[in-house]
Enzyme design. Sequence first.
Site, PDB file in Angstrom:
ATOM      1  N   ALA A 121      12.192 -13.467  -0.015  1.00 50.02           N
ATOM      2  CA  ALA A 121      12.773 -12.354  -0.820  1.00 50.02           C
ATOM      3  C   ALA A 121      13.573 -12.894  -1.682  1.00 50.02           C
ATOM      4  CB  ALA A 121      13.203 -11.423   0.348  1.00 50.02           C
ATOM      5  N   TYR A 144       6.316 -16.837  -0.429  1.00 49.51           N
ATOM      6  CA  TYR A 144       7.319 -16.546  -1.376  1.00 49.51           C
ATOM      7  C   TYR A 144       8.406 -15.578  -0.498  1.00 49.51           C
ATOM      8  CZ  TYR A 144       9.290 -15.984  -6.012  1.00 49.51           C
ATOM      9  OH  TYR A 144      10.131 -16.130  -7.141  1.00 49.51           O
ATOM     10  N   TYR A 151      -6.425  -5.605   2.084  1.00 47.52           N
ATOM     11  CA  TYR A 151      -6.000  -4.992   3.477  1.00 47.52           C
ATOM     12  C   TYR A 151      -7.200  -4.220   4.160  1.00 47.52           C
ATOM     13  CZ  TYR A 151      -1.399  -5.980   1.296  1.00 47.52           C
ATOM     14  OH  TYR A 151      -0.520  -6.720   0.879  1.00 47.52           O
ATOM     15  N   GLU A 199      -2.389 -20.960   4.789  1.00 45.47           N
ATOM     16  CA  GLU A 199      -1.312 -20.784   4.273  1.00 45.47           C
ATOM     17  C   GLU A 199      -0.113 -21.203   5.231  1.00 45.47           C
ATOM     18  OE1 GLU A 199      -0.042 -16.290   3.824  1.00 45.47           O
ATOM     19  OE2 GLU A 199       1.366 -16.830   5.437  1.00 45.47           O
ATOM     20  N   ARG A 205       3.233  -7.380  -4.563  1.00 43.49           N
ATOM     21  CA  ARG A 205       4.395  -6.977  -4.697  1.00 43.49           C
ATOM     22  C   ARG A 205       5.610  -7.128  -4.123  1.00 43.49           C
ATOM     23  NH1 ARG A 205       5.255  -1.312  -1.796  1.00 43.49           N
ATOM     24  NH2 ARG A 205       5.632  -2.742  -0.186  1.00 43.49           N
ATOM     25  N   GLY A 206       5.271  -7.640  -2.731  1.00 42.14           N
ATOM     26  CA  GLY A 206       6.143  -8.310  -1.960  1.00 42.14           C
ATOM     27  C   GLY A 206       6.916  -7.209  -0.723  1.00 42.14           C
ATOM     28  N   GLN A 237      -5.153  -9.533   4.371  1.00 43.31           N
ATOM     29  CA  GLN A 237      -4.167  -9.507   5.380  1.00 43.31           C
ATOM     30  C   GLN A 237      -4.867  -9.765   6.640  1.00 43.31           C
ATOM     31  OE1 GLN A 237      -1.557  -9.692   6.577  1.00 43.31           O
ATOM     32  NE2 GLN A 237      -0.385  -8.229   5.924  1.00 43.31           N
ATOM     33  N   HIS A 250      -3.336  -0.826   3.491  1.00 44.47           N
ATOM     34  CA  HIS A 250      -1.901  -1.510   3.640  1.00 44.47           C
ATOM     35  C   HIS A 250      -1.094  -0.040   4.174  1.00 44.47           C
ATOM     36  CE1 HIS A 250       2.058  -1.530   1.475  1.00 44.47           C
ATOM     37  NE2 HIS A 250       1.945  -2.878   1.777  1.00 44.47           N
ATOM     38  N   LYS A 279      -6.203  -4.352  -9.341  1.00 42.81           N
ATOM     39  CA  LYS A 279      -5.794  -5.462  -9.342  1.00 42.81           C
ATOM     40  C   LYS A 279      -6.723  -6.340  -9.804  1.00 42.81           C
ATOM     41  CE  LYS A 279      -3.935  -5.587  -5.033  1.00 42.81           C
ATOM     42  NZ  LYS A 279      -3.054  -5.908  -3.826  1.00 42.81           N
TER      43      LYS A 279
HETATM   44  P1  FAD Z   1       0.526  -3.581  -4.228  1.00 47.46           P
HETATM   45  O1  FAD Z   1      -0.846  -3.908  -4.351  1.00 47.46           O
HETATM   46  O2  FAD Z   1       1.232  -3.313  -5.263  1.00 47.46           O
HETATM   47  O3  FAD Z   1       0.418  -2.468  -3.270  1.00 47.46           O
HETATM   48  C1  FAD Z   1       1.714  -1.852  -2.552  1.00 47.46           C
HETATM   49  C2  FAD Z   1       1.411  -0.593  -1.941  1.00 47.46           C
HETATM   50  O4  FAD Z   1       1.385   0.450  -3.254  1.00 47.46           O
HETATM   51  C3  FAD Z   1      -0.174  -0.153  -1.255  1.00 47.46           C
HETATM   52  O5  FAD Z   1      -0.059   0.831  -0.291  1.00 47.46           O
HETATM   53  C4  FAD Z   1      -1.036   0.200  -2.452  1.00 47.46           C
HETATM   54  O6  FAD Z   1      -1.995   1.122  -2.210  1.00 47.46           O
HETATM   55  C5  FAD Z   1      -0.030   1.329  -3.233  1.00 47.46           C
HETATM   56  N1  FAD Z   1      -0.247   1.273  -4.555  1.00 47.46           N
HETATM   57  C6  FAD Z   1      -0.348   0.346  -5.389  1.00 47.46           C
HETATM   58  N2  FAD Z   1      -0.521   0.789  -6.880  1.00 47.46           N
HETATM   59  C7  FAD Z   1      -0.066   1.876  -6.810  1.00 47.46           C
HETATM   60  C8  FAD Z   1      -0.075   2.973  -7.654  1.00 47.46           C
HETATM   61  N3  FAD Z   1      -0.419   2.743  -9.016  1.00 47.46           N
HETATM   62  N4  FAD Z   1       0.304   4.304  -7.450  1.00 47.46           N
HETATM   63  C9  FAD Z   1       0.318   4.548  -6.076  1.00 47.46           C
HETATM   64  N5  FAD Z   1       0.291   3.452  -5.016  1.00 47.46           N
HETATM   65  C10 FAD Z   1       0.077   2.508  -5.445  1.00 47.46           C
HETATM   66  N6  FAD Z   1       5.013 -10.814   1.131  1.00 47.46           N
HETATM   67  C11 FAD Z   1       5.932 -11.581   0.743  1.00 47.46           C
HETATM   68  O7  FAD Z   1       7.114 -11.132   0.621  1.00 47.46           O
HETATM   69  N7  FAD Z   1       5.817 -12.944   0.492  1.00 47.46           N
HETATM   70  C12 FAD Z   1       4.562 -13.513   0.549  1.00 47.46           C
HETATM   71  O8  FAD Z   1       4.409 -14.907   0.338  1.00 47.46           O
HETATM   72  C13 FAD Z   1       3.506 -12.629   1.276  1.00 47.46           C
HETATM   73  N8  FAD Z   1       2.372 -13.577   0.915  1.00 47.46           N
HETATM   74  C14 FAD Z   1       1.202 -12.559   1.768  1.00 47.46           C
HETATM   75  C15 FAD Z   1      -0.157 -12.944   1.513  1.00 47.46           C
HETATM   76  C16 FAD Z   1      -1.076 -12.182   2.031  1.00 47.46           C
HETATM   77  C17 FAD Z   1      -2.668 -12.840   2.021  1.00 47.46           C
HETATM   78  C18 FAD Z   1      -1.134 -10.964   1.976  1.00 47.46           C
HETATM   79  C19 FAD Z   1      -2.198  -9.763   2.537  1.00 47.46           C
HETATM   80  C20 FAD Z   1       0.088 -10.249   2.145  1.00 47.46           C
HETATM   81  C21 FAD Z   1       1.431 -11.140   1.791  1.00 47.46           C
HETATM   82  N9  FAD Z   1       2.849 -10.478   1.623  1.00 47.46           N
HETATM   83  C22 FAD Z   1       3.589 -11.309   1.286  1.00 47.46           C
HETATM   84  C23 FAD Z   1       2.818  -9.202   2.122  1.00 47.46           C
HETATM   85  C24 FAD Z   1       2.926  -8.310   0.939  1.00 47.46           C
HETATM   86  O9  FAD Z   1       3.795  -8.498  -0.034  1.00 47.46           O
HETATM   87  C25 FAD Z   1       2.975  -6.702   1.556  1.00 47.46           C
HETATM   88  O10 FAD Z   1       2.007  -6.360   2.220  1.00 47.46           O
HETATM   89  C26 FAD Z   1       3.662  -5.792   0.555  1.00 47.46           C
HETATM   90  O11 FAD Z   1       4.159  -4.614   1.194  1.00 47.46           O
HETATM   91  C27 FAD Z   1       2.347  -5.295  -0.592  1.00 47.46           C
HETATM   92  O12 FAD Z   1       2.133  -6.228  -1.370  1.00 47.46           O
HETATM   93  P2  FAD Z   1       0.851  -6.128  -2.435  1.00 47.46           P
HETATM   94  O13 FAD Z   1       0.475  -7.215  -3.271  1.00 47.46           O
HETATM   95  O14 FAD Z   1      -0.449  -5.678  -1.546  1.00 47.46           O
HETATM   96  O15 FAD Z   1       1.175  -4.632  -3.270  1.00 47.46           O
END
Ligand code: FAD
Length: 293
Positions: free
Chosen positions: A53, A51, A149, A19, A109-110, A180, A153, A169
């Site tokens: 904010a 990516y 994670y 990355e 999600r970000g 992560q 997470h 997902k």
């Molecule tokens: P999600 O999968 O949506 O999960 C977010 C939280 O919500 C989790 O706690 C999950 O358990 C919970 N959840 C999900 N769905 C539900 C539901 N239906 N009901 C209740 N709870 C739910 N961030 C950036 O801004 N830019 C990047 O480029 C970036 N790159 C990354 C690359 C990697 C490999 C990783 C691991 C993380 C990266 N992140 C990045 C960080 C990431 O955006 C954060 O960890 C963010 O807080 C969660 O993203 P996610 O896609 O895992 O979210």
Amino acid sequence: MKFSDIYNNKKGKHIISYEVFPPKNDMDFNSLYRTIEDLKDINPDYVSVTYGAGGSNRNRTLEIASTIKNKIGIEVVAHLTCVNATVHDTDLMLECFKKENIENVLALRGDPPQGQENFTQTIGGFAYASELIAHISKNGNFGIAAAGYPEKHPEAASLEADVENLKRKIDNGATNVITQLFFNNDSFYRYRDLCGKKNINVKIEPGIMPILNFKSIQRMVHLCGAKIPAKLLGDLEKNQENISAIKKIGIDYAIEQIANLLDNQVDGIHFYAMNKSEDIKSIYNAVKSKIIR
Ligand code: FAD
């Protein structure tokens, strides 16, 4: 080449990827491209580009991903988040990715933008990565990865609940997982087993961040919730004023950690390269004999 083809072409072999992030300063672009040229030595299966904010940062993701794919000639993955984006904004960015021949997206999600504590869903946007993934999947043009994670997470109620989310997902169209960063391989193995039990049968690439600077890693683990094992933390604390000692501890630890992962049939290794090549290359070379390419 989409993820599905990358993986099909590498059956029984390890996927090696890393990355990078868009530099804040225009001057640092050339240095980033030199890093990517230099990391050709590890022959990555793909490079992923984070990516931010909002604002110009997002166009930088597009620009860097396009350069990696179309000028440097390496397969690329553009990260994409739900932060400050309506469905329409997302579609516009996906259209740009398509125009630039970017075929893979890490759909997230970000994290909340600086100064904001929590993620807030944009009106007309997505609440969770699973929704973004379902949307991109309908579009049909992209290979889609999801974030995983091993230590849960930070916002998830439990590891089980978080793995249920990962399943959502995958069911919505993600074909593989990038994790992560973590330092305790047992947590990764537990996570992998749990994913198996929940019928998540896709490739899971463990994300490894070598510790090169004590302060930055402390900041990072605070943000993402990764735990530093007590012995490693003790060694780092004892040497915190000694930059080269910290780096040696971090690199030796990463080598040992990756060697153990490779001995335990991981699908590949995803390096958090932090836009630097030299240390990633020396770690790669130290474990090279265990990597099946
Ligand atoms: P999600 O999968 O949506 O999960 C977010 C939280 O919500 C989790 O706690 C999950 O358990 C919970 N959840 C999900 N769905 C539900 C539901 N239906 N009901 C209740 N709870 C739910 N961030 C950036 O801004 N830019 C990047 O480029 C970036 N790159 C990354 C690359 C990697 C490999 C990783 C691991 C993380 C990266 N992140 C990045 C960080 C990431 O955006 C954060 O960890 C963010 O807080 C969660 O993203 P996610 O896609 O895992 O979210």
